[in-house]
Design a protein around this motif. Structure first.
Motif, short mmCIF file in Angstrom:
data_model
loop_
_atom_site.label_atom_id
_atom_site.label_comp_id
_atom_site.label_asym_id
_atom_site.label_seq_id
_atom_site.Cartn_x
_atom_site.Cartn_y
_atom_site.Cartn_z
N PHE A 1 30.07 -4.41 -10.04
CA PHE A 1 30.46 -5.16 -11.24
C PHE A 1 29.25 -5.74 -11.98
N THR A 2 28.05 -5.35 -11.59
CA THR A 2 26.85 -5.81 -12.30
C THR A 2 26.39 -4.71 -13.26
N THR B 1 29.23 0.75 -2.90
CA THR B 1 28.90 0.88 -4.32
C THR B 1 29.68 2.01 -4.98
N PHE B 2 30.26 2.92 -4.19
CA PHE B 2 31.06 4.00 -4.77
C PHE B 2 32.39 3.48 -5.32
N PHE B 3 32.66 2.18 -5.12
CA PHE B 3 33.79 1.56 -5.82
C PHE B 3 33.61 1.70 -7.32
N GLY B 4 32.35 1.68 -7.75
CA GLY B 4 32.03 1.95 -9.15
C GLY B 4 31.74 3.43 -9.33
N ASN B 5 32.59 4.13 -10.05
CA ASN B 5 32.45 5.56 -10.28
C ASN B 5 33.00 5.86 -11.67
N PRO B 6 32.84 7.09 -12.16
CA PRO B 6 33.32 7.40 -13.51
C PRO B 6 34.79 7.09 -13.77
N LEU B 7 35.60 6.98 -12.71
CA LEU B 7 37.02 6.66 -12.90
C LEU B 7 37.25 5.15 -13.02
N THR B 8 36.32 4.34 -12.52
CA THR B 8 36.52 2.88 -12.51
C THR B 8 35.57 2.13 -13.43
N TYR B 9 34.55 2.81 -13.97
CA TYR B 9 33.58 2.10 -14.80
C TYR B 9 34.23 1.45 -16.03
N ILE C 1 30.69 -11.51 -12.45
CA ILE C 1 30.65 -12.29 -11.21
C ILE C 1 32.06 -12.59 -10.70
N LEU C 2 32.92 -13.13 -11.56
CA LEU C 2 34.26 -13.52 -11.12
C LEU C 2 35.12 -12.34 -10.67
N PRO C 3 35.31 -11.29 -11.51
CA PRO C 3 36.10 -10.15 -11.03
C PRO C 3 35.42 -9.43 -9.87
N ALA D 1 35.69 -7.75 -4.41
CA ALA D 1 34.96 -7.61 -3.16
C ALA D 1 35.66 -8.35 -2.03
N THR D 2 36.21 -9.53 -2.31
CA THR D 2 36.89 -10.31 -1.28
C THR D 2 38.18 -9.63 -0.84
N VAL D 3 38.92 -9.07 -1.80
CA VAL D 3 40.13 -8.33 -1.45
C VAL D 3 39.78 -7.14 -0.55
#
Length: 218
Positions: A58-59, A87-95, A175-177, A182-184
């Motif tokens: 999310f940065t 870090t693969f949580f961020g990918n072209p489908l989620t960016y 930061i907030l999302p 990340a906590t979930v």
């Protein structure tokens, strides 16, 4: 030479597989999940690494995500390899949803209004969307670098707009999302990894018992 690919992939295919890997992103996610569960570490430590990786997604520091995730995981005493996979949580489908949540939250926290929809340029209007913002920023950097050695006048307007409307709100708003996501992921991954590790240990004990008493297995 021995390990070089026999079929050299063209650049367009490398770019295409980055956006859509072989087997699709569902298969890639299954592979990452499988690798994370098999890491030789405690569930809590692995999950702290996942937390660091997901938060880093999310940065706005896209080219530095691996290094930031590793640093956060080290500070949190989390698993470094799990942070890289996180870090693969961020990918072209989620960016796109990540950018939208970060920018919206950032402008809200800063008390500013996102008058321009940076993610969807309205047709027929004088507009500079997210791609335009990045282009102006990089052009300013290149042009002003050349200005050091020439008589050209430096102009930082594009980079200033990029920072005010995109980078700074994204950095603050992520930061907030990022913490929430990340906590979930942390609280979801701890019990899943525990169940998998316990099941794996049980299977290993059963195999060892069969090896010690081969007659019982037949």
């Amino acid at each position: 030479m021995v390990f070089r690919r026999r079929d050299r992939r063209p650049i367009w295919r490398v770019a295409l597989e980055f956006l859509w890997p072989r087997g699709g992103w569902a298969r890639a996610a299954q592979y990452v999940k499988h690798r994370v569960r098999r890491l030789p570490d405690t569930p809590e430590k692995i999950s702290r690494g996942i937390w660091a990786g997901v938060f880093t997604s999310f940065t706005p520091f896209y080219s530095l995500h691996f290094f930031i995730a590793m640093g956060l995981a080290a500070l949190m005493r989390g698993n470094i390899l799990a942070s890289l996979m996180g870090t693969f949580f961020g990918n072209p489908l989620t960016y796109l949803p990540i950018a939208w949540s970060a920018l919206t939250t950032g402008h809200w926290l800063l008390g500013t209004r996102m008058d321009r929809n940076l993610l969807d340029a309205p047709a027929g209007k004088d507009f500079c969307g997210i791609g335009c913002q990045f282009g102006n920023a990089f052009r300013d950097l290149g042009r002003n670098f050349k200005a050091i050695f020439t008589d050209e006048t430096m102009d930082w307007r594009g980079l200033h707009m990029f920072y005010d409307e995109l980078f700074y709100p994204y950095m603050i708003g992520g930061i907030l999302p990022g913490v929430i996501a990340a906590t979930v992921c942390y609280y979801l991954s701890v019990p899943v990894i525990k169940v998998y590790q316990n099941s794996r240990r049980k299977r290993l004990r059963e195999k060892l018992a069969q090896l010690k008493n081969p007659a019982d297995g037949g």
